[in-house]
Design an enzyme around this catalytic site. Sequence first.
Site, PDB file in Angstrom:
ATOM      1  CE  LYS A  57      -4.022   1.851   2.567  1.00  0.00           C
ATOM      2  NZ  LYS A  57      -4.867   1.654   3.755  1.00  0.00           N
ATOM      3  CB  SER A  85      -8.196   3.467   2.726  1.00  0.00           C
ATOM      4  OG  SER A  85      -7.325   2.909   3.693  1.00  0.00           O
ATOM      5  CB  SER A 139      -8.267   0.662   5.671  1.00  0.00           C
ATOM      6  OG  SER A 139      -8.938   1.892   5.746  1.00  0.00           O
TER       7      SER A 139
END
Lengths: 474, 432, 89
Positions: free
Chosen positions: B38, B113, B137
């Site tokens: 990420k 996310s 997330s």
Amino acid sequence: MEDRETIIGLEIHCQLNTKSKMFCGCSTDFRDNEPNTHTCPVCLGLPGSMPMVNKRAIEFALKVGKALNCTIREESEFSRKNYFYPDLNKAYQITQYDKPLAEWGKLLIDGDNGEKEVKITRIHLEEDPGRSVHMGTTDRGKYTLVDYNRAGIPLIEIVTEPDLRSPKEARKFLNKLRATLEYLNVFDSEKEGSLRVDANISIKGSERVEVKNISSYKGVEKALTFEVTRQRNLLRRGQPIARETRHFVETRGITTSSRSKEEENDYRYFPEPDLLPLRVSSWVESIELPELPDARRERFIRQYGVSAEHAKTLTGGLKLAEFYESVAPADPALAATWTADYLLGELNYRDFTIDAMPEDLFRELIKLIKSNAITDKSAVEILRIILDEVKEGKGPEHPQAIVDRLGLAKSSEDLVMKMVEEVVAEQPAAVADYYAGKMQALNFLVGQVMKKCRGRADPGHLNTLLKELLDKKV
Amino acid sequence: MAKILSFTPDDSVHAFLTTIPEVTYGEGPLSGVTVAVKDNISTKGIETTCASKILKGYIPPYDAHVVALLKDAGAAIVGKTNMDEFGMGTTTENSAFGPTLNPLDKNRVPGGSSGGSAAAVASGLCDVAIGSDTGGSIRCPAAFCGIVGLKPTYGRVSRYGLIAYANSLEQIGPMARDVKTLSRLYSVIAGHDPRDATTVNKPYSHEPSANIEGLKIGIVEEFFGEGVNPRVAEVVKEALATLESLGAVVKSYTMPSMKYALSAYYVTCTSEASSNLARFDGVRYGPGLDSAKSWHDAYSEQRKEGFGKEVRRRIILGTFSLAAGYYGRYYQKAQTARQMVRDDFERIFRDVDVIAGPTMPDIAFRLGEKSDPLQMYLADILTVPANLAGVPAISVPCGKIDSMPVGLQIIGKYFDDEKIIDTAFAFEQEGV
Amino acid sequence: MVTAEDVRKVAKLADVGIDDSEIAEFTRQCSGVLEYFEILDTLDQNQQLYRERYNILREDEVTPSLSQEESLQNAGQTEKGFFKAPRVM
Ligand SMILES: [Zn+2]
């Protein structure tokens, strides 16, 4: 109006002399180094970096807490103080807010009206921000250069109750505090900016003014004296005192208004989520304090037989006290007088610290004085020569070498006697006056001999010699 | 011996923000395993943007702890994945560089996310991915994309190098197509880090076991209540029946603190974010400031230009929560509520081994479906309790509605990540 | 709930920069969310979050710093080894 009390409280920031920074492993030895060379992701505030508390910084702060008779909180914690400034690496400072490490202490000082207890509100730990250099001259051409070498240096903030009643008392408090911190060996007083002071000052019944940016402890009395005068003048003219923050401009010796209190930041403190609480109150028992200034002063009186006044002066700084102890063995009383009454004055005059005077040279000087080989006047001259040579960066001469070079040795007895006889022969009028019972005549004759030998004789001794000679002639 | 792997994915879902065409990797337990990371996790020498304009061009001079661990384990880090800017979102639509699409239906969001990480794994562009989970997330996109995602116990994985959004809530965690692979990845990234004071020395070296005979599962009524799509609830209840058929025992509980959980979560995360994101001032990194302007003007402008609307909205909300006059009503009370959530979990966990329920109240939204911030926040209601309490939680696929996956969330006791992994593994082995 | 003035003030405190054209939208959205948060204020006790771990410290040891070049590598503007920022006065 004039008799209304002056009320002063201080906030002192002191850099702790740990090896590494408060929250990262960067070295604290950054002075004289290129900017931004003692920096890492943590102290640059790079995204993703995290703080880790330096254990020694906690130990040092606890030492100070114990020396200042504070209560150590069962649980203390770090908080974030949020404000935005280029030199604040993370846009918040990690500090302590509602749970400081230590609270409710005191420090005994020699106040305006005798011994006085100044209460310590709290001692907390925090990190120093970076350093800003303001550049450019025209308004639009101005900019800021930032160096983060200083960012993250561990600080303790010591806050006093508003217990001080004059700028002089504030200075005395700071001197005592500084000495205490030195004795604890948690701080290096000679490093620039290692002790910084903010002061809250008010005239009783009026608004309080905060004076910031007093970067040297020597500036404190100056800044406060200016501020007291300014506030009293306002009151005398019937004008109100604004509650505000002012900055001390050291070069001009004045304070100037910065923004007023209501415009001040709302710092939005909250507990630092990346750090866990401290529970260190039990550590205090195992901390052994060194001999502190008061104890050393008592010992000097006891061990060296020096006066109370000398003892206070000589223990006023760690290095000074150590200097005295190293030169004392030759003759404790003489060493005390010559250190406290002569050497310190000469050092202050040159803005020197005690380090400027080599101990072995001073010891030699004391021995020369003790053996009566030189006069006090010559000894002072030798002291000045040595310090001037230090100032010029030369290796200073040995006192004996100076004596030899300048012929400062006390004149030999024969030579002196010869001069005494010459003067008696040259000054019949004065001699007559002496016999007539006018004792000032003797002083005149001593003066004449002194003039002849260019001050290299002991006036008391000359007095005796002259008296013996004149009385014999009768 | 370093080996090289070429990585040129056909990224039709916009899972990646950065890809590494030639990846070097070494020996180790993950040798040659392709890992997507990420974009809020620092990678030395590789641009790390948090999907924000304000960090465009930022090249970290250091590796996050987990990245160093992955490299040591021989993993091939193939790229950085898209996300909601700074982790602030539930759909990955809040990326400054455009949304990621759900590989199962490109008209839908992948969740957020960590949407890029989930989409990369779900579409087979890489073997596994690393995400971060502040309020769901990892679990939300895992559920929406039909993969497995774990939010570890707080403190089990180092956050050093994770660009902070809400420090007290978030954890880095593994994402994979199956539980066993997820477990392998987790064993590499878990463990103590002397640079993160909140980590504990609890490494993970567990081999998933499908034997859940006698496992006590708690059902929290509120997890099936208002706002939860009944069809989702139904699929999850079937999954619970499957677990019962494997020997688990199910018991119901209520969790009164759920009433406060979402508010406590949003007050806490926006407060911390308002402080964390203040450092993006353009001095040390990020686009340079206009030095003809004064500091505050340049700083405000930088942040207005550099942050997306949702980020600025959360900074404002967090500033409200911490400001004088609001702190006592918001931030302080949120901590009270947070402790209540913990107490509720503690009470239930005195009885049961794990708690199970839906991961998300619904299946993946259509792109642009949720525009009101509060409606969007409400979607996090089932995932935030685990973050508030710091307990571990996993999402494992448990069925489909209209061919879109549904996630089963299993929440565990502190440092009992092993138990929820076993439960997920047992369910997965039974097949769906 | 919150007024446009409140939002303007907080936006200034947060230094995020806000256009007049955005004020209405931000005010409406923040009002909605803050109103939702109001439920917290029905709690009467102010309980501190309990943290069972404490005294996590590091030894006072120096570790290598970044070089000046590495420290400055991401800066927008530098001068003589310093970071360059706008005027603060
Ligand atoms: Zn550092």
